[in-house]
Design a protein around this motif. Structure first.
Motif, PDB file in Angstrom:
ATOM      1  N   LEU A 130     -36.370  -6.408  58.974  1.00  0.00           N
ATOM      2  CA  LEU A 130     -37.216  -7.586  58.958  1.00  0.00           C
ATOM      3  C   LEU A 130     -37.346  -8.077  60.396  1.00  0.00           C
ATOM      4  O   LEU A 130     -36.320  -8.234  61.080  1.00  0.00           O
ATOM      5  CB  LEU A 130     -36.561  -8.658  58.078  1.00  0.00           C
ATOM      6  CG  LEU A 130     -37.262  -9.995  57.944  1.00  0.00           C
ATOM      7  CD1 LEU A 130     -38.506  -9.847  57.082  1.00  0.00           C
ATOM      8  CD2 LEU A 130     -36.296 -11.002  57.337  1.00  0.00           C
ATOM      9  N   PRO A 131     -38.559  -8.309  60.903  1.00  0.00           N
ATOM     10  CA  PRO A 131     -38.693  -8.749  62.302  1.00  0.00           C
ATOM     11  C   PRO A 131     -37.854  -9.985  62.636  1.00  0.00           C
ATOM     12  O   PRO A 131     -37.246 -10.055  63.706  1.00  0.00           O
ATOM     13  CB  PRO A 131     -40.196  -9.027  62.440  1.00  0.00           C
ATOM     14  CG  PRO A 131     -40.826  -8.091  61.447  1.00  0.00           C
ATOM     15  CD  PRO A 131     -39.869  -8.069  60.277  1.00  0.00           C
ATOM     16  N   LYS A 132     -37.776 -10.949  61.749  1.00  0.00           N
ATOM     17  CA  LYS A 132     -36.985 -12.164  61.998  1.00  0.00           C
ATOM     18  C   LYS A 132     -35.501 -11.809  62.107  1.00  0.00           C
ATOM     19  O   LYS A 132     -34.780 -12.342  62.942  1.00  0.00           O
ATOM     20  CB  LYS A 132     -37.217 -13.174  60.875  1.00  0.00           C
ATOM     21  CG  LYS A 132     -36.382 -14.436  60.975  1.00  0.00           C
ATOM     22  CD  LYS A 132     -36.743 -15.305  62.136  1.00  0.00           C
ATOM     23  CE  LYS A 132     -37.799 -16.288  61.750  1.00  0.00           C
ATOM     24  NZ  LYS A 132     -38.121 -17.218  62.822  1.00  0.00           N
ATOM     25  N   TYR A 133     -35.030 -10.898  61.254  1.00  0.00           N
ATOM     26  CA  TYR A 133     -33.632 -10.449  61.311  1.00  0.00           C
ATOM     27  C   TYR A 133     -33.372  -9.759  62.645  1.00  0.00           C
ATOM     28  O   TYR A 133     -32.391 -10.044  63.326  1.00  0.00           O
ATOM     29  CB  TYR A 133     -33.351  -9.496  60.137  1.00  0.00           C
ATOM     30  CG  TYR A 133     -31.992  -8.827  60.164  1.00  0.00           C
ATOM     31  CD1 TYR A 133     -30.820  -9.570  60.060  1.00  0.00           C
ATOM     32  CD2 TYR A 133     -31.876  -7.448  60.268  1.00  0.00           C
ATOM     33  CE1 TYR A 133     -29.578  -8.957  60.066  1.00  0.00           C
ATOM     34  CE2 TYR A 133     -30.638  -6.825  60.269  1.00  0.00           C
ATOM     35  CZ  TYR A 133     -29.492  -7.586  60.174  1.00  0.00           C
ATOM     36  OH  TYR A 133     -28.262  -6.976  60.190  1.00  0.00           O
ATOM     37  N   GLN A 134     -34.268  -8.876  63.017  1.00  0.00           N
ATOM     38  CA  GLN A 134     -34.135  -8.164  64.290  1.00  0.00           C
ATOM     39  C   GLN A 134     -34.105  -9.160  65.453  1.00  0.00           C
ATOM     40  O   GLN A 134     -33.258  -9.075  66.335  1.00  0.00           O
ATOM     41  CB  GLN A 134     -35.300  -7.170  64.450  1.00  0.00           C
ATOM     42  CG  GLN A 134     -35.214  -6.282  65.644  1.00  0.00           C
ATOM     43  CD  GLN A 134     -34.135  -5.219  65.524  1.00  0.00           C
ATOM     44  OE1 GLN A 134     -33.799  -4.781  64.430  1.00  0.00           O
ATOM     45  NE2 GLN A 134     -33.579  -4.821  66.639  1.00  0.00           N
ATOM     46  N   GLN A 135     -35.017 -10.101  65.439  1.00  0.00           N
ATOM     47  CA  GLN A 135     -35.114 -11.095  66.515  1.00  0.00           C
ATOM     48  C   GLN A 135     -33.861 -11.946  66.628  1.00  0.00           C
ATOM     49  O   GLN A 135     -33.321 -12.126  67.720  1.00  0.00           O
ATOM     50  CB  GLN A 135     -36.328 -11.999  66.251  1.00  0.00           C
ATOM     51  CG  GLN A 135     -36.457 -13.180  67.182  1.00  0.00           C
ATOM     52  CD  GLN A 135     -37.523 -14.171  66.697  1.00  0.00           C
ATOM     53  OE1 GLN A 135     -38.417 -13.815  65.957  1.00  0.00           O
ATOM     54  NE2 GLN A 135     -37.394 -15.406  67.119  1.00  0.00           N
TER      55      GLN A 135
ATOM     56  N   TYR B 198     -27.327  -4.757  62.165  1.00  0.00           N
ATOM     57  CA  TYR B 198     -26.760  -3.743  61.279  1.00  0.00           C
ATOM     58  C   TYR B 198     -27.671  -3.494  60.086  1.00  0.00           C
ATOM     59  O   TYR B 198     -28.228  -4.450  59.525  1.00  0.00           O
ATOM     60  CB  TYR B 198     -25.378  -4.184  60.778  1.00  0.00           C
ATOM     61  CG  TYR B 198     -24.393  -4.421  61.884  1.00  0.00           C
ATOM     62  CD1 TYR B 198     -23.799  -3.342  62.544  1.00  0.00           C
ATOM     63  CD2 TYR B 198     -24.066  -5.703  62.300  1.00  0.00           C
ATOM     64  CE1 TYR B 198     -22.906  -3.544  63.584  1.00  0.00           C
ATOM     65  CE2 TYR B 198     -23.178  -5.920  63.341  1.00  0.00           C
ATOM     66  CZ  TYR B 198     -22.599  -4.846  63.972  1.00  0.00           C
ATOM     67  OH  TYR B 198     -21.722  -5.045  65.002  1.00  0.00           O
ATOM     68  N   PRO B 199     -27.815  -2.242  59.678  1.00  0.00           N
ATOM     69  CA  PRO B 199     -28.618  -1.955  58.485  1.00  0.00           C
ATOM     70  C   PRO B 199     -28.080  -2.728  57.284  1.00  0.00           C
ATOM     71  O   PRO B 199     -26.863  -2.790  57.057  1.00  0.00           O
ATOM     72  CB  PRO B 199     -28.446  -0.449  58.290  1.00  0.00           C
ATOM     73  CG  PRO B 199     -28.142   0.070  59.663  1.00  0.00           C
ATOM     74  CD  PRO B 199     -27.314  -1.010  60.303  1.00  0.00           C
ATOM     75  N   ALA B 200     -28.975  -3.323  56.519  1.00  0.00           N
ATOM     76  CA  ALA B 200     -28.577  -4.133  55.365  1.00  0.00           C
ATOM     77  C   ALA B 200     -27.739  -3.339  54.374  1.00  0.00           C
ATOM     78  O   ALA B 200     -26.862  -3.888  53.716  1.00  0.00           O
ATOM     79  CB  ALA B 200     -29.827  -4.701  54.681  1.00  0.00           C
TER      80      ALA B 200
ATOM     81  N   ILE C 212     -34.073 -14.413  56.034  1.00  0.00           N
ATOM     82  CA  ILE C 212     -33.172 -13.314  56.406  1.00  0.00           C
ATOM     83  C   ILE C 212     -32.200 -13.014  55.273  1.00  0.00           C
ATOM     84  O   ILE C 212     -31.980 -11.847  54.916  1.00  0.00           O
ATOM     85  CB  ILE C 212     -32.423 -13.637  57.718  1.00  0.00           C
ATOM     86  CG1 ILE C 212     -33.419 -13.701  58.882  1.00  0.00           C
ATOM     87  CG2 ILE C 212     -31.331 -12.601  57.990  1.00  0.00           C
ATOM     88  CD1 ILE C 212     -32.834 -14.265  60.169  1.00  0.00           C
ATOM     89  N   SER C 213     -31.625 -14.037  54.682  1.00  0.00           N
ATOM     90  CA  SER C 213     -30.664 -13.854  53.605  1.00  0.00           C
ATOM     91  C   SER C 213     -31.302 -13.144  52.415  1.00  0.00           C
ATOM     92  O   SER C 213     -30.718 -12.218  51.845  1.00  0.00           O
ATOM     93  CB  SER C 213     -30.097 -15.206  53.169  1.00  0.00           C
ATOM     94  OG  SER C 213     -29.077 -15.030  52.227  1.00  0.00           O
ATOM     95  N   GLY C 214     -32.505 -13.547  52.058  1.00  0.00           N
ATOM     96  CA  GLY C 214     -33.214 -12.896  50.952  1.00  0.00           C
ATOM     97  C   GLY C 214     -33.457 -11.424  51.233  1.00  0.00           C
ATOM     98  O   GLY C 214     -33.250 -10.565  50.367  1.00  0.00           O
ATOM     99  N   TRP C 215     -33.880 -11.121  52.466  1.00  0.00           N
ATOM    100  CA  TRP C 215     -34.144  -9.731  52.843  1.00  0.00           C
ATOM    101  C   TRP C 215     -32.845  -8.909  52.822  1.00  0.00           C
ATOM    102  O   TRP C 215     -32.814  -7.800  52.294  1.00  0.00           O
ATOM    103  CB  TRP C 215     -34.795  -9.668  54.229  1.00  0.00           C
ATOM    104  CG  TRP C 215     -35.083  -8.277  54.666  1.00  0.00           C
ATOM    105  CD1 TRP C 215     -36.170  -7.505  54.324  1.00  0.00           C
ATOM    106  CD2 TRP C 215     -34.262  -7.463  55.501  1.00  0.00           C
ATOM    107  NE1 TRP C 215     -36.049  -6.265  54.899  1.00  0.00           N
ATOM    108  CE2 TRP C 215     -34.907  -6.212  55.623  1.00  0.00           C
ATOM    109  CE3 TRP C 215     -33.055  -7.662  56.152  1.00  0.00           C
ATOM    110  CZ2 TRP C 215     -34.368  -5.173  56.383  1.00  0.00           C
ATOM    111  CZ3 TRP C 215     -32.516  -6.627  56.903  1.00  0.00           C
ATOM    112  CH2 TRP C 215     -33.177  -5.400  57.016  1.00  0.00           C
TER     113      TRP C 215
END
Length: 160
Positions: free
Chosen positions: A26-31, A40-42, A75-78
């Protein structure tokens, strides 16, 4: 011929049943997360671990990694949607640390504990020190490299 192809494809699927699925981050997670460490991979943690980690960002392994509520929800949902569900991550690791999960410990059992303390590595959580494609979610043994700057005495037994 179709039956043979089906049997072969079914076998391939079974071979990967205990492997994390590579999902584009997810771009937001990456950012947000990759600003401090590898995103880290989910699939490396089960959903319960991700839920606890995202619910305690103000105390994220000794650091305040707080985010606004909307970012936390997104992020948590993803992370929970793409969390590991396969056998290897069925058990939540101690303190929700990837590096303390039984599979991680088993895969890294041959690593000299002193390597984690070297300046070129810093900790077991620094996957990218040895895994050249960790930022892409790949941890294949064929992609492991001797960390630049790691003391040469650790090279014996290294197979890159």
């Amino acid at each position: 011929m179709k039956i043979v192809a089906f049997v072969v494809l079914a076998g391939v699927g079974a071979a990967y049943a205990d492997s994390p699925q590579r999902v584009a981050p997810l771009p937001k997670y990456q950012q947000e997360c990759a600003a401090c460490h590898l995103a880290y991979p989910a699939g490396l943690l089960p959903a319960g671990s991700w839920k606890r980690l995202m619910g305690s960002l103000d105390q994220h392994f000794g650091t305040d990694a707080s985010l606004d509520a909307a970012s936390v929800r997104e992020i948590s949902g993803w992370l929970q949607t793409h969390a590991g569900t396969y056998k290897r991550v069925a058990e939540e690791p101690p303190q929700d640390r990837i590096t303390r999960s039984p599979w991680f410990v088993r895969k890294h059992s041959e690593v000299d504990p002193q390597i984690w303390k070297q300046a070129a590595v810093k900790s077991a959580a620094n996957c990218a020190a040895c895994h050249s494609a960790a930022d892409k979610g790949s941890f294949r043994e064929s992609e492991i490299q001797f960390p630049k700057g790691l003391d040469a005495r650790f090279r014996r037994g290294w197979s890159d």
